[in-house]
Design an enzyme around this catalytic site. Structure first.
Site, PDB file in Angstrom:
ATOM      1  N   GLY A  10       0.921  -1.031  -0.050  1.00 17.19           N
ATOM      2  CA  GLY A  10       0.333  -0.040   0.268  1.00 17.19           C
ATOM      3  C   GLY A  10       0.924   1.474  -0.111  1.00 17.19           C
ATOM      4  CG  LEU A  36      -4.360  -7.970   7.426  1.00 21.10           C
ATOM      5  CD1 LEU A  36      -4.474  -6.772   8.122  1.00 21.10           C
ATOM      6  CD2 LEU A  36      -4.030  -8.598   9.342  1.00 21.10           C
ATOM      7  CB  ALA A  59      -7.064  -0.208   5.829  1.00 21.08           C
ATOM      8  CB  THR A  61      -8.476   1.978   1.354  1.00 19.84           C
ATOM      9  OG1 THR A  61      -7.388   1.342   0.695  1.00 19.84           O
ATOM     10  CG2 THR A  61      -7.307   2.239   3.580  1.00 19.84           C
ATOM     11  CB  THR A 100      -9.310   7.605   9.282  1.00 22.54           C
ATOM     12  OG1 THR A 100      -9.822   8.294   7.650  1.00 22.54           O
ATOM     13  CG2 THR A 100     -11.189   6.411   9.406  1.00 22.54           C
ATOM     14  CG  ASP A 101      -9.938  12.378   7.598  1.00 26.92           C
ATOM     15  OD1 ASP A 101      -9.602  10.880   7.069  1.00 26.92           O
ATOM     16  OD2 ASP A 101     -10.303  13.039   7.051  1.00 26.92           O
ATOM     17  CE1 TYR A 124     -11.253   3.194   5.525  1.00 29.47           C
ATOM     18  CE2 TYR A 124     -11.634   5.830   5.694  1.00 29.47           C
ATOM     19  CZ  TYR A 124     -10.751   4.738   5.794  1.00 29.47           C
ATOM     20  OH  TYR A 124      -9.415   4.931   5.456  1.00 29.47           O
TER      21      TYR A 124
HETATM   22  N1  LIG Z   1      -5.978   7.217   2.279  1.00 32.60           N
HETATM   23  C1  LIG Z   1      -5.939   7.875   2.425  1.00 32.60           C
HETATM   24  O1  LIG Z   1      -6.337   8.629   2.465  1.00 32.60           O
HETATM   25  C2  LIG Z   1      -6.326   7.858   4.394  1.00 32.60           C
HETATM   26  C3  LIG Z   1      -7.040   8.743   4.905  1.00 32.60           C
HETATM   27  C4  LIG Z   1      -6.966   8.257   6.626  1.00 32.60           C
HETATM   28  C5  LIG Z   1      -6.462   6.935   7.394  1.00 32.60           C
HETATM   29  N2  LIG Z   1      -5.636   6.304   6.351  1.00 32.60           N
HETATM   30  C6  LIG Z   1      -5.454   5.096   6.776  1.00 32.60           C
HETATM   31  O2  LIG Z   1      -3.774   4.780   6.541  1.00 32.60           O
HETATM   32  C7  LIG Z   1      -3.473   3.346   6.599  1.00 32.60           C
HETATM   33  C8  LIG Z   1      -2.709   3.497   5.160  1.00 32.60           C
HETATM   34  O3  LIG Z   1      -3.466   3.572   4.340  1.00 32.60           O
HETATM   35  P1  LIG Z   1      -2.669   3.989   2.577  1.00 32.60           P
HETATM   36  O4  LIG Z   1      -4.110   4.984   2.549  1.00 32.60           O
HETATM   37  O5  LIG Z   1      -1.033   3.101   2.389  1.00 32.60           O
HETATM   38  O6  LIG Z   1      -4.120   3.062   1.971  1.00 32.60           O
HETATM   39  P2  LIG Z   1      -4.021   1.977   0.315  1.00 32.60           P
HETATM   40  O7  LIG Z   1      -2.566   2.324  -0.184  1.00 32.60           O
HETATM   41  O8  LIG Z   1      -5.244   1.599   0.033  1.00 32.60           O
HETATM   42  O9  LIG Z   1      -3.047   0.468   0.886  1.00 32.60           O
HETATM   43  C9  LIG Z   1      -4.002  -0.199   2.584  1.00 32.60           C
HETATM   44  C10 LIG Z   1      -2.595  -1.723   2.161  1.00 32.60           C
HETATM   45  O10 LIG Z   1      -3.712  -2.541   2.101  1.00 32.60           O
HETATM   46  C11 LIG Z   1      -4.519  -3.810   1.779  1.00 32.60           C
HETATM   47  N3  LIG Z   1      -5.134  -5.379   1.737  1.00 32.60           N
HETATM   48  C12 LIG Z   1      -6.442  -5.154   2.195  1.00 32.60           C
HETATM   49  N4  LIG Z   1      -7.064  -5.808   2.164  1.00 32.60           N
HETATM   50  C13 LIG Z   1      -5.871  -6.471   2.744  1.00 32.60           C
HETATM   51  C14 LIG Z   1      -6.341  -7.528   3.137  1.00 32.60           C
HETATM   52  N5  LIG Z   1      -6.670  -8.367   3.114  1.00 32.60           N
HETATM   53  N6  LIG Z   1      -5.072  -8.551   3.584  1.00 32.60           N
HETATM   54  C15 LIG Z   1      -4.309  -7.385   3.610  1.00 32.60           C
HETATM   55  N7  LIG Z   1      -3.688  -6.763   3.142  1.00 32.60           N
HETATM   56  C16 LIG Z   1      -4.840  -6.078   3.038  1.00 32.60           C
HETATM   57  C17 LIG Z   1      -4.212  -3.487   0.358  1.00 32.60           C
HETATM   58  O11 LIG Z   1      -3.357  -4.321  -0.206  1.00 32.60           O
HETATM   59  P3  LIG Z   1      -3.972  -4.322  -2.157  1.00 32.60           P
HETATM   60  O12 LIG Z   1      -3.385  -3.666  -2.419  1.00 32.60           O
HETATM   61  O13 LIG Z   1      -3.950  -5.826  -2.105  1.00 32.60           O
HETATM   62  O14 LIG Z   1      -5.697  -4.519  -2.490  1.00 32.60           O
HETATM   63  C18 LIG Z   1      -3.192  -1.994   0.162  1.00 32.60           C
HETATM   64  O15 LIG Z   1      -2.043  -2.645   0.588  1.00 32.60           O
HETATM   65  C19 LIG Z   1      -4.919   3.080   6.711  1.00 32.60           C
HETATM   66  O16 LIG Z   1      -4.963   2.356   7.785  1.00 32.60           O
HETATM   67  C20 LIG Z   1      -6.090   3.316   5.892  1.00 32.60           C
HETATM   68  O17 LIG Z   1      -7.505   3.230   6.619  1.00 32.60           O
HETATM   69  C21 LIG Z   1      -5.817   6.510   4.674  1.00 32.60           C
END
Ligand SMILES: NC(=O)c1ccc[n+]([C@@H]2O[C@H](COP(=O)([O-])OP(=O)(O)OC[C@H]3O[C@@H](n4cnc5c(N)ncnc54)[C@H](OP(=O)(O)O)[C@@H]3O)[C@@H](O)[C@H]2O)c1
Length: 290
Positions: A10, A36, A59, A61, A100-101, A124
């Site tokens: 991710g 997960l 997550a 996401t 998250t927010d 979410y």
């Molecule tokens: N993105 C935002 O704007 C944002 C804002 C606030 C908070 N957050 C939080 O920040 C954290 C990181 O988010 P990010 O932006 O880096 O998200 P991301 O780029 O979508 O990465 C999430 C990762 O989780 C993996 N994943 C999903 N389902 C899974 C499973 N069943 N088993 C193992 N891995 C799994 C995905 O794998 P695949 O690539 O295989 O799908 C992806 O590699 C998360 O906790 C998110 O809730 C994100």
């Protein structure tokens, strides 16, 4: 020190692996090696890898898709963090988890603090809040880091989408009544490393962690388009009511980060300065179309 990173493909997980590498041994796992959504596989994997620190960057996401897949979102965002927390408690590991927010409804005037009560508007947001609560209930050493509007040079995010659309469309219509702090994966990974270097067991807790300052999605898009260079598409502000999505988003996503700054002596970068750096890096590494 042994660090286990989930979701290492991710956008945040990838950056965490890169940033933590000088600090110790890294077990970088992804959906293929630690899924997960299969709860029965989580405890055996943790027991085999024996990490000192678990960083849960995985997550569910897909904010809009989660509205029609609540069971899958709950499994990854709530059930799995609870199991990671139980395993951390059992082994004495520290669990670093990101939230998250979107746990807030966005109706507050001014930035949300850690003492404000969540009221998520989406599946979410609800599942992420349930994940926080499962970790807190476990009694493990933990850091829950709530962040917002995450972007970086890889993966799926607003910055990369706008850079692409700026080349494809003459006019972009972007919402201007949702405000928050765009936060780069580099900011998050470096702040996490800074916190880990000085973490003590009594410092377990929930912390808001974003870049400083705030803007709207429209303001962020304007910056991206201006820096990307010609052709300059128009960037028209529109209200959220004109941009229909399956999941509702909070209008106010601002998070007050005074607690993390005070406790860990963190200086969080201004969102615009950080974004300018990431955009410049991306433009330098991407050949411009002629
Ligand atoms: N993105 C935002 O704007 C944002 C804002 C606030 C908070 N957050 C939080 O920040 C954290 C990181 O988010 P990010 O932006 O880096 O998200 P991301 O780029 O979508 O990465 C999430 C990762 O989780 C993996 N994943 C999903 N389902 C899974 C499973 N069943 N088993 C193992 N891995 C799994 C995905 O794998 P695949 O690539 O295989 O799908 C992806 O590699 C998360 O906790 C998110 O809730 C994100």
């Amino acid at each position: 020190m042994k660090f286990l990173v989930t979701g290492s493909n991710g956008q945040l997980g990838f950056e965490l692996v890169r940033t933590l590498t000088p600090l110790g041994e890294i077990a970088a796992t992804d959906r293929r090696t630690l899924d997960l959504s299969r709860p029965e596989t989580i405890a055996p994997a943790i027991r085999e890898l024996k990490p000192d620190v678990i960083l849960n960057a995985a997550a569910y996401t897909a904010v809009d898709l989660a509205e029609s897949e609540p069971v899958a979102a709950t499994m990854v965002n709530a059930t799995a963090p609870g199991i990671l927390a139980d395993e951390a408690k059992r082994s004495g590991a520290l669990l670093v988890h990101y939230s998250t927010d979107y746990v807030f409804d966005g109706t507050k005037t001014g930035p949300y603090t850690e003492d404000d009560t969540p009221n998520p508007l989406s599946v979410y947001g609800r599942t992420k809040w349930e994940g926080e609560q499962a970790i807190q209930a476990s009694g493990c050493d933990h850091l829950i880091l709530r962040t917002s509007w995450v972007y970086g040079p890889r993966g799926k995010n607003f910055l990369l989408t706008i850079l692409r659309l700026a080349r494809e469309k003459p006019l972009l219509k972007i919402v201007n009544d949702q405000i928050g702090a765009p936060t780069s994966t580099q900011t998050l990974a470096e702040a996490t490393t800074h916190i880990l270097r000085q973490w003590q067991p009594r410092q377990s807790g929930l912390f808001h962690l974003t870049a400083s300052g705030h803007t709207s999605w429209h303001g962020f898009a304007k910056l991206i388009v201006d820096l990307a260079g010609p052709p300059y598409p128009g960037v028209e502000p529109i209200p959220t009511s004109e941009y229909r999505t399956a999941a509702r988003r909070p209008l106010n996503s601002r998070l007050d980060c005074n607690k993390v700054s005070a406790q860990f002596g963190l200086q969080l970068p201004d969102w615009e300065q950080a974004a300018r750096g990431v955009i410049a890096q991306l433009l330098a590494s991407t050949p411009r179309p002629t």
